[in-house]
Design a protein around this motif. Structure first.
Motif, PDB file in Angstrom:
ATOM      1  N   PHE A  15     -50.071  61.467 -73.336  1.00  0.00           N
ATOM      2  CA  PHE A  15     -50.061  60.143 -73.941  1.00  0.00           C
ATOM      3  C   PHE A  15     -48.730  59.899 -74.639  1.00  0.00           C
ATOM      4  O   PHE A  15     -48.229  60.770 -75.358  1.00  0.00           O
ATOM      5  N   ALA A  16     -48.157  58.742 -74.425  1.00  0.00           N
ATOM      6  CA  ALA A  16     -46.965  58.356 -75.168  1.00  0.00           C
ATOM      7  C   ALA A  16     -47.382  57.926 -76.572  1.00  0.00           C
ATOM      8  O   ALA A  16     -48.460  57.384 -76.778  1.00  0.00           O
ATOM      9  N   VAL A  17     -46.517  58.200 -77.540  1.00  0.00           N
ATOM     10  CA  VAL A  17     -46.754  57.787 -78.925  1.00  0.00           C
ATOM     11  C   VAL A  17     -45.769  56.680 -79.265  1.00  0.00           C
ATOM     12  O   VAL A  17     -44.554  56.862 -79.170  1.00  0.00           O
ATOM     13  N   VAL A  18     -46.281  55.520 -79.647  1.00  0.00           N
ATOM     14  CA  VAL A  18     -45.447  54.375 -80.004  1.00  0.00           C
ATOM     15  C   VAL A  18     -45.310  54.326 -81.523  1.00  0.00           C
ATOM     16  O   VAL A  18     -46.286  54.086 -82.237  1.00  0.00           O
ATOM     17  N   HIS A  19     -44.104  54.572 -82.029  1.00  0.00           N
ATOM     18  CA  HIS A  19     -43.838  54.512 -83.468  1.00  0.00           C
ATOM     19  C   HIS A  19     -43.403  53.095 -83.828  1.00  0.00           C
ATOM     20  O   HIS A  19     -42.426  52.581 -83.271  1.00  0.00           O
ATOM     21  N   LEU A  20     -44.113  52.461 -84.742  1.00  0.00           N
ATOM     22  CA  LEU A  20     -43.780  51.091 -85.150  1.00  0.00           C
ATOM     23  C   LEU A  20     -42.924  51.098 -86.416  1.00  0.00           C
ATOM     24  O   LEU A  20     -43.180  51.864 -87.344  1.00  0.00           O
ATOM     25  N   TYR A  21     -41.928  50.202 -86.450  1.00  0.00           N
ATOM     26  CA  TYR A  21     -41.039  50.099 -87.606  1.00  0.00           C
ATOM     27  C   TYR A  21     -40.951  48.661 -88.117  1.00  0.00           C
ATOM     28  O   TYR A  21     -40.086  48.338 -88.921  1.00  0.00           O
ATOM     29  N   THR A  22     -41.829  47.801 -87.640  1.00  0.00           N
ATOM     30  CA  THR A  22     -41.832  46.408 -88.078  1.00  0.00           C
ATOM     31  C   THR A  22     -43.261  45.890 -88.115  1.00  0.00           C
ATOM     32  O   THR A  22     -44.133  46.400 -87.407  1.00  0.00           O
ATOM     33  N   ALA A  59     -50.012  45.234 -93.672  1.00  0.00           N
ATOM     34  CA  ALA A  59     -49.840  44.857 -92.270  1.00  0.00           C
ATOM     35  C   ALA A  59     -51.093  44.165 -91.748  1.00  0.00           C
ATOM     36  O   ALA A  59     -52.213  44.509 -92.127  1.00  0.00           O
ATOM     37  N   ASN A  60     -50.878  43.174 -90.896  1.00  0.00           N
ATOM     38  CA  ASN A  60     -51.995  42.484 -90.246  1.00  0.00           C
ATOM     39  C   ASN A  60     -52.284  43.208 -88.937  1.00  0.00           C
ATOM     40  O   ASN A  60     -51.659  42.944 -87.916  1.00  0.00           O
ATOM     41  N   TRP A  61     -53.253  44.124 -88.972  1.00  0.00           N
ATOM     42  CA  TRP A  61     -53.523  44.955 -87.800  1.00  0.00           C
ATOM     43  C   TRP A  61     -53.984  44.134 -86.605  1.00  0.00           C
ATOM     44  O   TRP A  61     -53.616  44.426 -85.469  1.00  0.00           O
ATOM     45  N   ASN A  62     -54.781  43.125 -86.837  1.00  0.00           N
ATOM     46  CA  ASN A  62     -55.298  42.332 -85.714  1.00  0.00           C
ATOM     47  C   ASN A  62     -54.166  41.715 -84.893  1.00  0.00           C
ATOM     48  O   ASN A  62     -54.208  41.710 -83.660  1.00  0.00           O
ATOM     49  N   TYR A  85     -56.956  49.820 -96.455  1.00  0.00           N
ATOM     50  CA  TYR A  85     -57.421  48.544 -95.888  1.00  0.00           C
ATOM     51  C   TYR A  85     -57.044  48.438 -94.412  1.00  0.00           C
ATOM     52  O   TYR A  85     -57.796  47.907 -93.591  1.00  0.00           O
ATOM     53  N   LEU A  86     -55.865  48.948 -94.088  1.00  0.00           N
ATOM     54  CA  LEU A  86     -55.429  48.956 -92.694  1.00  0.00           C
ATOM     55  C   LEU A  86     -56.320  49.881 -91.871  1.00  0.00           C
ATOM     56  O   LEU A  86     -56.677  49.576 -90.729  1.00  0.00           O
ATOM     57  N   LYS A  87     -56.711  51.014 -92.462  1.00  0.00           N
ATOM     58  CA  LYS A  87     -57.620  51.944 -91.777  1.00  0.00           C
ATOM     59  C   LYS A  87     -58.929  51.256 -91.428  1.00  0.00           C
ATOM     60  O   LYS A  87     -59.473  51.408 -90.335  1.00  0.00           O
ATOM     61  N   SER A  88     -59.423  50.470 -92.385  1.00  0.00           N
ATOM     62  CA  SER A  88     -60.685  49.753 -92.167  1.00  0.00           C
ATOM     63  C   SER A  88     -60.549  48.759 -91.018  1.00  0.00           C
ATOM     64  O   SER A  88     -61.445  48.636 -90.168  1.00  0.00           O
TER      65      SER A  88
END
Length: 227
Positions: A15-22, A59-62, A85-88
């Motif tokens: 699996f590729a891992v996508v690291h987000l920075y924004t 962060a707005n996860w949706n 909250y993001l985990k939820s």
């Protein structure tokens, strides 16, 4: 005695891992589309893990979730999320929260970190076709023929390929950073040592189609002429 309707087995997947920075969904989407266009064989419709270690709270996860899905990638889990909250929000989208070791960088999900001892060498004299996966457990792997695009070869030790090296090639699959890849014709979709990897567009152009030796040194992959 009837057989159980299910069976759980250990397996090896990449699996590729996508690291987000924004936090900006549109920027994430455009960056993903660019990467997918560069390496469509490896990334188009690929399952990925999203790493949120560098994302601040709020962060707005949706929106992020929909931006990633829109790119065509399939999220199978989220790692290194620190915001409760993001985990939820992540859990509410039906995704698992994953944890990783502190020093994992660009690692495929099956990589283990325990030391191991090489037992023997596995030798394969037939071509590795598209869709095939070969795994040399606890040993080196020698392929005297070619590896086709879409194939996957994995070894816990070194990998030697004497035909065309296309497809995806993973040496040191249990975390042995001293493992190396040796090939006579480098045309791979992906090369990896101990989980640290290069996609095809990251391999230095001057080595394309050439003989090469790939090693891990000073916390990065390096490539040298073989002959």
């Amino acid at each position: 005695m009837s057989r159980s309707p299910i069976e759980l087995k250990g397996s090896i997947f990449t699996f590729a891992v996508v690291h987000l920075y924004t936090l900006q969904p549109e920027v994430i989407y455009e960056a993903l589309i660019k990467k997918i266009t560069q390496s469509p064989t490896f990334l188009k419709n690929a399952p990925v893990i999203i790493n949120l270690a560098n994302i601040p709270e709020g962060a707005n996860w949706n929106k992020i979730y929909h931006a990633i899905n829109k790119s065509g990638l399939h999220i199978i889990g989220v790692s290194d999320c620190k915001d409760i909250y993001l985990k939820s929000a992540i859990i509410n989208t039906g995704l698992p929260l994953l944890s990783q070791g502190k020093n994992i960088k660009q690692k495929a999900s099956f990589i283990a970190q325990e030391p191991y001892q090489k037992i023997k060498t596995r030798v394969i004299n037939t071509p590795i076709r598209s869709g095939q996966q070969i795994y040399a457990k606890d040993c080196d792997l020698i392929i005297t023929s070619s590896v086709s695009a879409g194939a996957e070869v994995i070894a816990d030790g070194n990998i030697h390929i004497y035909g065309m090296m296309r497809g995806r090639v993973f040496a040191g699959a249990k975390g042995d950073i001293s493992s190396q890849i040796f090939c006579l014709y480098l045309i791979a979709e992906l090369v990896s040592i101990a989980g640290y990897y290069w996609l095809s567009n990251q391999i230095p152009e001057k080595f394309y189609g050439q003989s090469a030796r790939i090693i891990f040194s000073n916390n990065t992959l390096k490539i040298q002429p073989l002959l």
